[in-house]
Design a protein around this motif. Structure first.
Motif, PDB file in Angstrom:
ATOM      1  N   CYS A 101      -4.535  -0.650  -4.130  1.00  0.00           N
ATOM      2  CA  CYS A 101      -5.905  -0.193  -4.414  1.00  0.00           C
ATOM      3  C   CYS A 101      -6.023   0.275  -5.881  1.00  0.00           C
ATOM      4  CB  CYS A 101      -6.267   0.944  -3.459  1.00  0.00           C
ATOM      5  SG  CYS A 101      -6.423   0.434  -1.727  1.00  0.00           S
ATOM      6  N   ILE A 102      -5.045   1.083  -6.325  1.00  0.00           N
ATOM      7  CA  ILE A 102      -5.168   1.627  -7.684  1.00  0.00           C
ATOM      8  C   ILE A 102      -4.969   0.543  -8.736  1.00  0.00           C
ATOM      9  CG2 ILE A 102      -2.749   2.340  -7.828  1.00  0.00           C
ATOM     10  CD1 ILE A 102      -5.880   4.115  -9.279  1.00  0.00           C
ATOM     11  N   ARG A 103      -4.105  -0.435  -8.484  1.00  0.00           N
ATOM     12  CA  ARG A 103      -3.903  -1.524  -9.436  1.00  0.00           C
ATOM     13  C   ARG A 103      -5.196  -2.333  -9.574  1.00  0.00           C
ATOM     14  NH1 ARG A 103       1.285  -2.414 -11.085  1.00  0.00           N
ATOM     15  NH2 ARG A 103       2.891  -1.225  -9.963  1.00  0.00           N
ATOM     16  N   GLU A 104      -5.855  -2.649  -8.428  1.00  0.00           N
ATOM     17  CA  GLU A 104      -7.109  -3.398  -8.504  1.00  0.00           C
ATOM     18  C   GLU A 104      -8.178  -2.584  -9.235  1.00  0.00           C
ATOM     19  OE1 GLU A 104      -8.180  -4.353  -4.507  1.00  0.00           O
ATOM     20  OE2 GLU A 104      -6.672  -5.968  -4.326  1.00  0.00           O
ATOM     21  N   HIS A 105      -8.171  -1.253  -9.067  1.00  0.00           N
ATOM     22  CA  HIS A 105      -9.153  -0.418  -9.753  1.00  0.00           C
ATOM     23  C   HIS A 105      -8.889  -0.374 -11.262  1.00  0.00           C
ATOM     24  CE1 HIS A 105     -11.870   2.922 -10.576  1.00  0.00           C
ATOM     25  NE2 HIS A 105     -10.852   3.512 -11.235  1.00  0.00           N
ATOM     26  N   LEU A 106      -7.593  -0.203 -11.642  1.00  0.00           N
ATOM     27  CA  LEU A 106      -7.258  -0.122 -13.073  1.00  0.00           C
ATOM     28  C   LEU A 106      -7.486  -1.455 -13.782  1.00  0.00           C
ATOM     29  CD1 LEU A 106      -4.024   2.094 -12.920  1.00  0.00           C
ATOM     30  CD2 LEU A 106      -6.321   2.755 -13.668  1.00  0.00           C
ATOM     31  N   ARG A 107      -7.476  -2.555 -13.120  1.00  0.00           N
ATOM     32  CA  ARG A 107      -7.766  -3.834 -13.752  1.00  0.00           C
ATOM     33  C   ARG A 107      -9.243  -3.910 -14.124  1.00  0.00           C
ATOM     34  NH1 ARG A 107      -4.451  -7.149  -9.233  1.00  0.00           N
ATOM     35  NH2 ARG A 107      -2.323  -6.715 -10.025  1.00  0.00           N
ATOM     36  N   ARG A 108     -10.067  -3.123 -13.419  1.00  0.00           N
ATOM     37  CA  ARG A 108     -11.497  -3.121 -13.740  1.00  0.00           C
ATOM     38  C   ARG A 108     -11.854  -1.968 -14.694  1.00  0.00           C
ATOM     39  NH1 ARG A 108     -11.641  -3.719  -8.119  1.00  0.00           N
ATOM     40  NH2 ARG A 108     -12.362  -1.548  -7.962  1.00  0.00           N
ATOM     41  N   VAL A 109     -11.268  -0.786 -14.357  1.00  0.00           N
ATOM     42  CA  VAL A 109     -11.606   0.407 -15.159  1.00  0.00           C
ATOM     43  C   VAL A 109     -10.297   1.124 -15.483  1.00  0.00           C
ATOM     44  CG1 VAL A 109     -12.861   2.577 -15.202  1.00  0.00           C
ATOM     45  CG2 VAL A 109     -13.818   0.601 -13.998  1.00  0.00           C
ATOM     46  N   LEU A 110     -10.081   1.462 -16.772  1.00  0.00           N
ATOM     47  CA  LEU A 110      -8.833   2.112 -17.173  1.00  0.00           C
ATOM     48  C   LEU A 110      -8.997   3.633 -17.156  1.00  0.00           C
ATOM     49  CD1 LEU A 110      -7.790  -0.223 -20.182  1.00  0.00           C
ATOM     50  CD2 LEU A 110      -6.873  -0.192 -17.846  1.00  0.00           C
ATOM     51  N   GLN A 111      -9.225   4.183 -15.979  1.00  0.00           N
ATOM     52  CA  GLN A 111      -9.287   5.642 -15.826  1.00  0.00           C
ATOM     53  C   GLN A 111      -9.066   5.979 -14.358  1.00  0.00           C
ATOM     54  OE1 GLN A 111     -13.149   6.894 -17.138  1.00  0.00           O
ATOM     55  NE2 GLN A 111     -14.243   5.781 -15.494  1.00  0.00           N
ATOM     56  N   CYS A 112      -8.725   7.225 -14.139  1.00  0.00           N
ATOM     57  CA  CYS A 112      -8.498   7.677 -12.742  1.00  0.00           C
ATOM     58  C   CYS A 112      -9.837   7.688 -12.011  1.00  0.00           C
ATOM     59  CB  CYS A 112      -7.864   9.077 -12.751  1.00  0.00           C
ATOM     60  SG  CYS A 112      -7.640   9.756 -11.080  1.00  0.00           S
ATOM     61  N   PRO A 113      -9.859   7.166 -10.801  1.00  0.00           N
ATOM     62  CA  PRO A 113     -11.131   7.129 -10.067  1.00  0.00           C
ATOM     63  C   PRO A 113     -11.583   8.516  -9.594  1.00  0.00           C
ATOM     64  CG  PRO A 113      -9.375   6.230  -8.711  1.00  0.00           C
ATOM     65  CD  PRO A 113      -8.781   6.459 -10.047  1.00  0.00           C
ATOM     66  N   HIS A 170       0.840  -1.210   0.000  1.00  0.00           N
ATOM     67  CA  HIS A 170       0.000   0.000   0.000  1.00  0.00           C
ATOM     68  C   HIS A 170       0.870   1.254   0.000  1.00  0.00           C
ATOM     69  CE1 HIS A 170      -3.445   2.602   1.357  1.00  0.00           C
ATOM     70  NE2 HIS A 170      -4.057   1.794   0.472  1.00  0.00           N
ATOM     71  N   ARG A 171       2.028   1.145  -0.675  1.00  0.00           N
ATOM     72  CA  ARG A 171       2.910   2.299  -0.745  1.00  0.00           C
ATOM     73  C   ARG A 171       2.346   3.340  -1.691  1.00  0.00           C
ATOM     74  NH1 ARG A 171       8.532   0.932  -3.522  1.00  0.00           N
ATOM     75  NH2 ARG A 171       8.648   3.182  -3.268  1.00  0.00           N
ATOM     76  N   LEU A 172       2.859   4.561  -1.592  1.00  0.00           N
ATOM     77  CA  LEU A 172       2.331   5.694  -2.344  1.00  0.00           C
ATOM     78  C   LEU A 172       2.740   5.600  -3.824  1.00  0.00           C
ATOM     79  CD1 LEU A 172       0.908   8.470  -2.301  1.00  0.00           C
ATOM     80  CD2 LEU A 172       3.118   9.495  -1.753  1.00  0.00           C
ATOM     81  N   VAL A 173       1.720   5.730  -4.718  1.00  0.00           N
ATOM     82  CA  VAL A 173       1.959   5.763  -6.181  1.00  0.00           C
ATOM     83  C   VAL A 173       1.157   6.904  -6.774  1.00  0.00           C
ATOM     84  CG1 VAL A 173       2.435   3.301  -6.352  1.00  0.00           C
ATOM     85  CG2 VAL A 173       0.095   4.130  -6.582  1.00  0.00           C
ATOM     86  N   SER A 174       1.557   7.346  -7.953  1.00  0.00           N
ATOM     87  CA  SER A 174       0.901   8.481  -8.609  1.00  0.00           C
ATOM     88  C   SER A 174       0.547   8.117 -10.055  1.00  0.00           C
ATOM     89  CB  SER A 174       1.818   9.708  -8.600  1.00  0.00           C
ATOM     90  OG  SER A 174       1.246  10.754  -9.357  1.00  0.00           O
ATOM     91  N   LEU A 175      -0.619   8.710 -10.527  1.00  0.00           N
ATOM     92  CA  LEU A 175      -1.020   8.581 -11.932  1.00  0.00           C
ATOM     93  C   LEU A 175      -0.521   9.808 -12.704  1.00  0.00           C
ATOM     94  CD1 LEU A 175      -4.687   7.263 -11.570  1.00  0.00           C
ATOM     95  CD2 LEU A 175      -2.683   6.002 -12.345  1.00  0.00           C
ATOM     96  N   PRO A 176      -0.537   9.755 -14.017  1.00  0.00           N
ATOM     97  CA  PRO A 176      -0.085  10.924 -14.805  1.00  0.00           C
ATOM     98  C   PRO A 176      -0.896  12.188 -14.507  1.00  0.00           C
ATOM     99  CG  PRO A 176      -0.167   8.998 -16.168  1.00  0.00           C
ATOM    100  CD  PRO A 176      -0.763   8.599 -14.885  1.00  0.00           C
ATOM    101  N   CYS A 177      -2.152  12.040 -14.042  1.00  0.00           N
ATOM    102  CA  CYS A 177      -2.972  13.225 -13.716  1.00  0.00           C
ATOM    103  C   CYS A 177      -2.563  13.863 -12.402  1.00  0.00           C
ATOM    104  CB  CYS A 177      -4.444  12.835 -13.687  1.00  0.00           C
ATOM    105  SG  CYS A 177      -4.824  11.575 -12.456  1.00  0.00           S
ATOM    106  N   VAL A 196      -9.571  10.528 -15.985  1.00  0.00           N
ATOM    107  CA  VAL A 196      -8.617  10.558 -17.112  1.00  0.00           C
ATOM    108  C   VAL A 196      -8.150   9.119 -17.376  1.00  0.00           C
ATOM    109  CG1 VAL A 196      -6.380  11.414 -17.883  1.00  0.00           C
ATOM    110  CG2 VAL A 196      -7.909  12.913 -16.602  1.00  0.00           C
ATOM    111  N   MET A 197      -7.997   8.817 -18.611  1.00  0.00           N
ATOM    112  CA  MET A 197      -7.578   7.467 -19.000  1.00  0.00           C
ATOM    113  C   MET A 197      -6.221   7.173 -18.392  1.00  0.00           C
ATOM    114  SD  MET A 197     -10.081   6.297 -20.676  1.00  0.00           S
ATOM    115  CE  MET A 197      -9.301   4.795 -21.258  1.00  0.00           C
ATOM    116  N   ALA A 198      -6.061   5.943 -17.858  1.00  0.00           N
ATOM    117  CA  ALA A 198      -4.807   5.529 -17.242  1.00  0.00           C
ATOM    118  C   ALA A 198      -4.774   4.019 -17.196  1.00  0.00           C
ATOM    119  CB  ALA A 198      -4.693   6.122 -15.843  1.00  0.00           C
TER     120      ALA A 198
END
Length: 259
Positions: free
Chosen positions: A223-235, A208-215, A239-241
């Protein structure tokens, strides 16, 4: 007809008897003149008898008077005997009263001695009570003075304590203000430094270390990896990611309380 002389008698019985004899002699004299001499003899006998009766009555009267005198004498003797008994009783009562008086006088003397002794004891007790009262008042004055000194010391301690309490309250208020500021800062940082998906603080390492998206939005790695596997955009900004766009953040403290 023979005449008879009447002898005056004072006694009523003798008078009645003489009258009866006179009447009887008159009746006999009228009918029996021949027996005059006999009647005279009988009359003489009767008169002699009447004289004896009178003498006997006079003796009886004398005896009665003597008997009355003797009765009076006996009454006087009885009165004297009664007075003698009364005098003896009075003398006995007088002796008893004298004995009682002597006893009462003796008791009175003993009571006077006891009273004098009691007065002496009371005098001594009164003097001791005066001395005790004086000492008691001195002790009360000393106690009151000590109480005043203690109250003064207590007042000084109260003033000192109030000053200390005031200082403590000020220090507590300052500490409380600092704690509130720090708590507000922690809350502020906690609200900022949390994952936008699970709303929990991220870690400086691990899954659960800190990561950043291009936005520019920050998330926990898992958390963000599990989200991007379902939806390819910033929650957040939509923005597409994708997972390829994730970048790890280095060189800064993740939380404000971490050194």
């Amino acid at each position: 007809m023979t005449e008879y002389t009447i002898i005056p008698l004072e006694d009523s019985f003798l008078v009645e008897e003489s009258e009866w004899l006179l009447q009887w002699t008159k009746l006999n004299s009228e009918n029996c003149d021949d027996g005059a001499n006999k009647s005279d003899a009988k009359h003489s006998n009767l008169m002699f008898h009447l004289k004896e009766v009178k003498i006997y009555r006079e003796q009886i009267d004398e005896l009665n008077s003597e008997h009355a005198f003797l009765n009076k004498e006996m009454e006087l003797v009885r009165d004297l005997e009664k007075q003698k008994c009364d005098l003896q009783l009075y003398n006995a009562q007088k002796e008893n009263l004298t004995i009682e008086r002597d006893g009462l006088l003796l008791q009175l003397e003993e009571a006077k001695e006891k009273y004098a002794s009691i007065l002496q004891k009371l005098d001594g007790q009164s003097k001791s009570m005066v001395e005790m009262n004086k000492n008691f008042h001195l002790e009360i004055e000393e106690f009151e003075q000590r109480q005043i000194d203690m109250l003064h010391a207590i007042q000084l301690q109260d003033e000192k304590h109030l000053l200390q309490v005031d200082m403590l309250e000020r220090n507590l208020q300052n500490k409380y203000s600092e704690v509130n500021v720090e708590r507000n800062l922690q809350n502020k940082y906690s609200e900022v430094n949390v994952c936008g998906i699970c709303v929990t603080p991220w870690d400086s390492g691990g899954v659960h270390r800190l990561v950043s998206l291009p936005c520019g939005h920050l998330f926990g790695d898992k958390c963000i990896r599990e989200h991007l596997r379902r939806v390819l955009q910033c929650p957040i900004c939509k923005v597409m990611a994708s997972e390829e766009h994730l970048r790890y953040i280095y060189g800064i403290n993740i939380l404000p309380y971490e050194n």
